[in-house]
Write an enzyme that holds these catalytic residues in place. Structure first.
Site, PDB file in Angstrom:
ATOM      1  NE  ARG A  34       9.306 -71.730  18.106  1.00  0.00           N
ATOM      2  CZ  ARG A  34       8.692 -71.955  16.962  1.00  0.00           C
ATOM      3  NH1 ARG A  34       9.398 -72.210  15.885  1.00  0.00           N
ATOM      4  NH2 ARG A  34       7.393 -71.921  16.880  1.00  0.00           N
ATOM      5  NE  ARG A  97      17.887 -72.454  10.720  1.00  0.00           N
ATOM      6  CZ  ARG A  97      16.712 -71.885  11.020  1.00  0.00           C
ATOM      7  NH1 ARG A  97      16.515 -71.351  12.213  1.00  0.00           N
ATOM      8  NH2 ARG A  97      15.734 -71.843  10.136  1.00  0.00           N
ATOM      9  N   GLY A  99      14.478 -74.778  13.818  1.00  0.00           N
ATOM     10  CA  GLY A  99      13.651 -73.753  13.210  1.00  0.00           C
ATOM     11  C   GLY A  99      12.570 -74.346  12.336  1.00  0.00           C
ATOM     12  CD  GLU A 190      17.589 -68.199   9.676  1.00  0.00           C
ATOM     13  OE1 GLU A 190      17.051 -69.295   9.425  1.00  0.00           O
ATOM     14  OE2 GLU A 190      16.977 -67.116   9.624  1.00  0.00           O
ATOM     15  CG  ASP A 213       5.840 -72.234   4.694  1.00  0.00           C
ATOM     16  OD1 ASP A 213       6.452 -72.085   5.771  1.00  0.00           O
ATOM     17  OD2 ASP A 213       6.353 -71.991   3.593  1.00  0.00           O
TER      18      ASP A 213
HETATM   19  N1  ADE Z   1      10.791 -70.616   6.992  1.00  0.00           N
HETATM   20  C1  ADE Z   1       9.577 -71.167   7.039  1.00  0.00           C
HETATM   21  N2  ADE Z   1       8.961 -71.060   5.865  1.00  0.00           N
HETATM   22  C2  ADE Z   1       9.830 -70.425   5.029  1.00  0.00           C
HETATM   23  C3  ADE Z   1       9.785 -70.013   3.710  1.00  0.00           C
HETATM   24  N3  ADE Z   1       8.702 -70.256   2.968  1.00  0.00           N
HETATM   25  N4  ADE Z   1      10.849 -69.375   3.193  1.00  0.00           N
HETATM   26  C4  ADE Z   1      11.911 -69.143   3.947  1.00  0.00           C
HETATM   27  N5  ADE Z   1      12.028 -69.498   5.208  1.00  0.00           N
HETATM   28  C5  ADE Z   1      10.992 -70.133   5.750  1.00  0.00           C
END
Ligand code: ADE
Length: 244
Positions: A34, A97, A99, A190, A213
């Site tokens: 990425r 970061r 993410g 992180e 999610d």
């Molecule tokens: N990054 C994306 N979804 C996550 C999750 N359910 N737990 C930890 N890190 C994540």
């Protein structure tokens, strides 16, 4: 621990670049591939500057301003290694970061963006920093303000706390609901350690996350395609923070 290479230039144990190869600002996704995609998305002149263990790092320019993008790997120990070496030996001043996180708060939906002002954690990494102290892992106010300003009050951008856990799969009875009760927006793995490293070196750090999610609302996870398209919103906020 600097290592003298055969060509007489210096490297660190995990980064085979030279001083000056990194820009003062580094965008840091977990996934090195990425990092490569982001580098080529943002920059026409991105050059590979490190590849130890496949943890790719790139430097180029955005509108004439230098920027680097490098992977952190997954989890707080990995992110801590790269953040420490970048701050300590490569002149890096700020790490943002970029993410994904799992949503926890009911206010947060899959596809939304989270600017992490502070990160709770179940990790011991920051408890080792100051004897007898529960360290407060907080973002740079300057970087967070820049990201929030760039969001222009968009209703899918949330600003608040997250949790950085050391486990992805281990269920801890009642923990996620309790975190929701305390207004925690999401979970990743992180940020808390990265904020700790920034404090250690007197540097700046911020985390901007896309919700991929949701742990409580039963919604479907993002598809791979959605991850790439939705990710762009978070990336724009991170770039605004990088250049503040
Ligand atoms: N990054 C994306 N979804 C996550 C999750 N359910 N737990 C930890 N890190 C994540």
């Amino acid at each position: 621990m600097l290592l003298l290479r055969k060509d007489q230039t210096m490297a660190t144990p995990h980064i085979n670049a030279e001083m000056g190869d990194f820009a003062p600002a580094v965008l840091m996704p977990g996934d090195p591939k990425r990092a490569e995609r982001i580098a080529h998305m943002l920059m026409d002149d991105a050059k590979l500057v490190t590849d130890v263990r496949g943890m790719l790092g790139f430097t180029g320019t955005v509108n004439g301003r230098p920027l680097s993008v490098m992977g952190s790997g997954m989890g707080q120990p990995s992110a801590t290694i790269y953040a420490t070496e970048l701050y300590r030996w490569f002149g890096v001043e700020r790490i943002i970061r970029v993410g994904t996180c799992g949503g926890i708060s009911p206010k947060v939906k899959v596809g939304d963006v989270v600017v992490a002002l502070g990160a709770h954690t179940d990790s011991a990494m920051n408890t080792l920093r100051i004897p007898g102290v529960h360290f407060s892992a907080v973002a740079s106010f300057k970087l967070a303000s820049a990201a929030v300003a760039a969001a222009k009050e968009a209703d899918n951008v949330h600003v608040g706390t997250i949790i950085s856990r050391d486990h992805f799969y281990l269920p801890v009875e009642g923990q996620v609901q309790k975190l929701a009760d305390y207004g925690v927006l999401g979970v990743e793995m992180e940020a808390a350690a990265m904020y700790g490293v920034a404090a250690e070196f007197g540097k700046e750090a911020l985390t901007v996350l896309t919700v991929s999610d949701h742990l409580l609302d039963g919604s479907a996870d993002m598809t791979a395609e959605e991850r790439e398209t939705k990710f762009r919103g978070a990336l724009d906020l991170a770039v605004a923070a990088a250049f503040v």
